[in-house]
Design a protein around this motif. Structure first.
Motif, PDB file in Angstrom:
ATOM      1  N   THR A  98       1.002  -1.214  -0.122  1.00 44.34           N
ATOM      2  CA  THR A  98       0.080   0.219  -0.056  1.00 44.34           C
ATOM      3  C   THR A  98       0.997   1.172  -0.108  1.00 44.34           C
ATOM      4  N   PRO A 100       1.133   3.735   1.983  1.00 43.20           N
ATOM      5  CA  PRO A 100       1.694   3.844   3.366  1.00 43.20           C
ATOM      6  C   PRO A 100       2.791   2.939   3.630  1.00 43.20           C
ATOM      7  N   ASP A 200      -6.057   1.891  -3.992  1.00 41.96           N
ATOM      8  CA  ASP A 200      -5.224   2.069  -3.088  1.00 41.96           C
ATOM      9  C   ASP A 200      -4.981   3.904  -2.695  1.00 41.96           C
ATOM     10  N   GLN A 203      -7.814   5.730  -1.912  1.00 42.93           N
ATOM     11  CA  GLN A 203      -8.387   5.466  -0.696  1.00 42.93           C
ATOM     12  C   GLN A 203      -7.453   6.167   0.411  1.00 42.93           C
ATOM     13  N   THR A 204      -5.972   6.212   0.095  1.00 42.01           N
ATOM     14  CA  THR A 204      -5.160   6.706   0.876  1.00 42.01           C
ATOM     15  C   THR A 204      -5.116   8.052   1.090  1.00 42.01           C
ATOM     16  N   GLU A 208      -6.303  10.417   4.180  1.00 40.35           N
ATOM     17  CA  GLU A 208      -5.515  11.370   4.806  1.00 40.35           C
ATOM     18  C   GLU A 208      -5.887  12.701   4.844  1.00 40.35           C
ATOM     19  N   THR A 313      -4.304  -0.542   6.139  1.00 41.70           N
ATOM     20  CA  THR A 313      -3.141  -0.087   5.084  1.00 41.70           C
ATOM     21  C   THR A 313      -1.893   0.479   5.928  1.00 41.70           C
ATOM     22  N   GLY A 314      -0.931  -0.037   5.939  1.00 42.43           N
ATOM     23  CA  GLY A 314       0.231   0.447   6.313  1.00 42.43           C
ATOM     24  C   GLY A 314       0.360   0.251   7.975  1.00 42.43           C
ATOM     25  N   THR A 319       2.658   5.910   9.828  1.00 42.13           N
ATOM     26  CA  THR A 319       1.772   7.013   9.269  1.00 42.13           C
ATOM     27  C   THR A 319       0.745   7.866  10.274  1.00 42.13           C
ATOM     28  N   TYR A 610      -7.478   7.685  11.938  1.00 44.78           N
ATOM     29  CA  TYR A 610      -7.586   8.469  10.584  1.00 44.78           C
ATOM     30  C   TYR A 610      -7.689  10.038  11.139  1.00 44.78           C
TER      31      TYR A 610
END
Length: 638
Positions: A98, A100, A200, A203-204, A208, A313-314, A319, A610
């Motif tokens: 991913t 991250p 991905d 989504q990231t 974020e 993820t990550g 992160t 998040y």
């Protein structure tokens, strides 16, 4: 002089598409365990590389002449890097990359032995198509086609049609594919690796951006959930360990199948076996599961110390290293006066520990710079477990009591390398070097823990301490199912893989008798359990687990991918099994309720991380941690 043979730009485009298509589909079959079932899924696996490949190469066709072909080569190189990076990552972590993860490059560089052990002699074949395309460009003349832009537009339209058909069929087989699942395997299986990479990235970016728009109102759902999910403590045990030290021992990559396992008639872990059967008044939870995701060890630390899940993820350690936390060390310090320390024979930057521990409010971090790291004392990721434990005793003695100390082992880590002079057990005989080496490093860890127990007793630290031992995550991934079927003498089905996520959880509490407990639980339950033993009510805090000793303890154990285990049901990739027998069951109202419950729990935990929601959470007897007040020294090998 012979004239160069001519091919059209369109022909070059088709050759490039064909080569990437064949290579990608072949890698699916050889490298990834995607759980493909039935003709529809096989068809989707076959076609899913096409849409992204045709789209990217189609965009290159807008360029003129040979320049378009060079753009196709460049894009082919990028797609090859994407594919091979995922192959390497999957071989090591049994998961897909991913974005991250790309922030964790320092960690990967610290796993040199493991990374190189995942390279195979045939891997050069994954780069063969690029070599073929470059060869063609050098040996043939590319002719322009009429209506160049029309051809490019046609390719893009074809890619969109293929993707639409692909997604429609995928939704028929797996409804709400892009909204309901946490499992990256599904996305790759149904939509393809390249589409997954694009998904991905989107989504990231969305995740974020969540923190910037979050407010205290966003914490309401999580507060309501954890309050209603709270389990009242066992009245007889609440506060039984108040004022006692807590010594938490991290058993790296240790799975529960090793307990009482014999290799050629010899116990692999004789000391831990004795503990599991009550020696030293240890209570052993034999239905305890790890709940980590891509963050592996760091996820385990996060979950145990915060009762919050790792990210889908990550690694949150990397992160979300600037988030606000209300961690177990900080709560114990403020409510009961515990000093806190982490001890680990690796360097402090690994998993961003030197930063996130400050967010947790950990007072001391004894990393590799605090130990003697001579060459003969180091293997794989860092200091061997025996010298690590031996050198840790004076550090524990230096702490103000009561203290909360977390000791992280690492010898029993993939790829399970051990110097010959340290091996007291023969290797396994499955023919799988990873599985065969696992028994040797597990024995070494067992001997190191036994030595540490003796040293704690000699130092006078044992009797007045709560001792916790836990396995952080599985050591043997699904890539080694053939060997594991031989080890366990059973077929490794998806159901069995879920059961193999058991890791030890052992706890010694002064005043409590030892024995085996069959309560189902996971790493998410450790923080509220330890708080209640210390006489601290967990209810004011955002904890997604429940006290393992409570009569109200929730025995639904959620996995990071949305699967779960209960004493009655085991759910894996949407298939329901009887937990006791492994028999496939039809879904019913109760299993649907459990699926929704697990999904809600994971989603709310993700929201907390998040959106950094704990910055809005005020508790009357808890002050937010001030990370600038913590300093772990400057000595490092960086």
């Amino acid at each position: 002089m012979l004239e160069k043979r001519q091919i059209s730009k369109g022909t070059f485009f088709l050759i490039a598409v064909l080569l990437v298509w064949v290579k990608t589909y072949t890698s699916y079959k050889l490298e990834f365990n995607l759980g493909v079932k039935g003709s529809l899924q096989e068809f989707l696996l076959l076609i899913n590389p096409l849409s992204a490949t045709i789209l990217l190469f189609g965009l290159a066709l807008f360029a003129k002449g040979k320049r378009a072909c060079w753009w196709i080569v460049i894009l082919s190189i990028l797609m090859t890097v994407t594919l091979y990076s995922n192959i390497m990552f999957y071989r090591f972590f049994d998961d897909f990359l991913t974005l991250p993860n790309l922030l964790q490059t320092d960690n990967v560089s610290n796993m040199t032995d493991g990374i190189f052990s995942t390279m195979y002699g045939y891997d050069f074949l994954y780069f063969l198509d690029v070599a073929i395309l470059i060869f063609l460009l050098r040996k043939v003349e590319i002719t322009e086609v009429r209506l160049r832009k029309s051809m490019a537009s046609l390719a893009i339209m074809a890619s969109l049609v293929i993707f639409t058909v692909n997604l429609t069929l995928a939704e028929i087989d797996r409804p709400q594919l892009l909204t309901r699942t946490f499992d990256r395997n599904y996305i790759v299986k149904y939509l393809g690796l390249y589409n997954y990479t694009i998904y991905d990235g989107i989504q990231t970016a969305q995740m974020e951006s969540q923190r910037a728009y979050a407010s205290s109102d966003d914490l309401t759902n999580a507060k309501h959930y954890t309050s209603s999910h709270y389990a009242e403590p066992n009245e007889e045990l609440f506060g039984i360990a108040e004022g006692k030290n807590i010594i938490k021992i991290h058993l790296e990559s240790f799975q529960s199948f090793l307990i009482d396992y014999e290799l050629d008639g010899e116990e692999v872990t004789p000391f831990l076996n004795r503990l599991a059967h009550g020696e030293d008044d240890i209570q052993y939870f034999d239905q305890f599961f790890h709940q980590t995701g891509q963050g592996k060890t760091s996820d385990a630390e996060l979950i145990l110390d915060n009762s919050i899940f790792g990210l889908p993820t990550g690694a949150a350690f990397v992160t979300k290293g600037q988030n606000t936390f209300q961690s177990l060390p900080a709560v114990l310090n403020q409510e009961k006066g515990h000093t806190s320390a982490v001890l680990h024979g690796d360097y402090k930057s690994f998993w961003n520990r030197d930063q996130i521990y400050k967010q947790f409010g950990i007072d001391y971090f004894f990393d590799a710079s605090s130990y003697h790291m001579e060459d003969d004392a180091v293997v794989n990721l860092g200091l061997k477990d025996k010298p690590f434990f031996k050198e840790s005793i004076p550090m524990l003695e230096s702490l103000d009591q009561p203290f909360y100390a977390h000791l992280i082992t690492l010898t029993n880590h993939y790829p399970f390398i051990l110097d010959e002079e340290d091996a007291s057990l023969a290797r396994g005989t499955t023919g799988d070097k990873t599985v065969d080496g696992y028994f040797q490093t597990a024995r070494y860890l067992d001997e190191a823990v036994e030595q540490f127990f003796d040293d704690l007793k000699e130092a006078g630290l044992f009797e007045d301490s709560v001792i916790v031992l836990y396995g952080d995550h599985q050591g043997i991934s699904e890539n080694h199912n053939r060997a594991m079927s031989e080890v366990l003498d059973t077929e490794i089905t998806p159901y069995q893989n879920a059961q193999n996520q058991r890791v030890p959880f052992m706890i010694r509490v002064p005043g409590m008798e030892g024995g085996v407990k069959h309560t189902f639980g996971g790493e998410i339950d450790v923080m509220p359990t330890l708080l209640h033993l210390q006489g601290v009510d967990a209810k004011p805090y955002i904890t997604f687990g429940t006290d393992l000793f409570s009569d109200e303890h929730d025995e639904t154990v959620a996995f990071r991918d949305g699967s779960f285990v209960t004493p009655t049901y085991t759910s894996v990739a949407g298939t329901m099994y009887d937990t006791a027998s492994g028999e496939v069951l039809e879904s019913n109202q109760e299993t649907e309720r459990l699926m929704e419950k697990v999904s809600e729990q994971l989603q709310l935990s993700d929201d907390v991380l998040y959106q950094d929601l704990l910055r809005f959470h005020s508790i009357s007897n808890f002050e937010p941690v001030k990370p600038k007040e913590y300093f772990y020294g400057t000595k490092s090998t960086e």
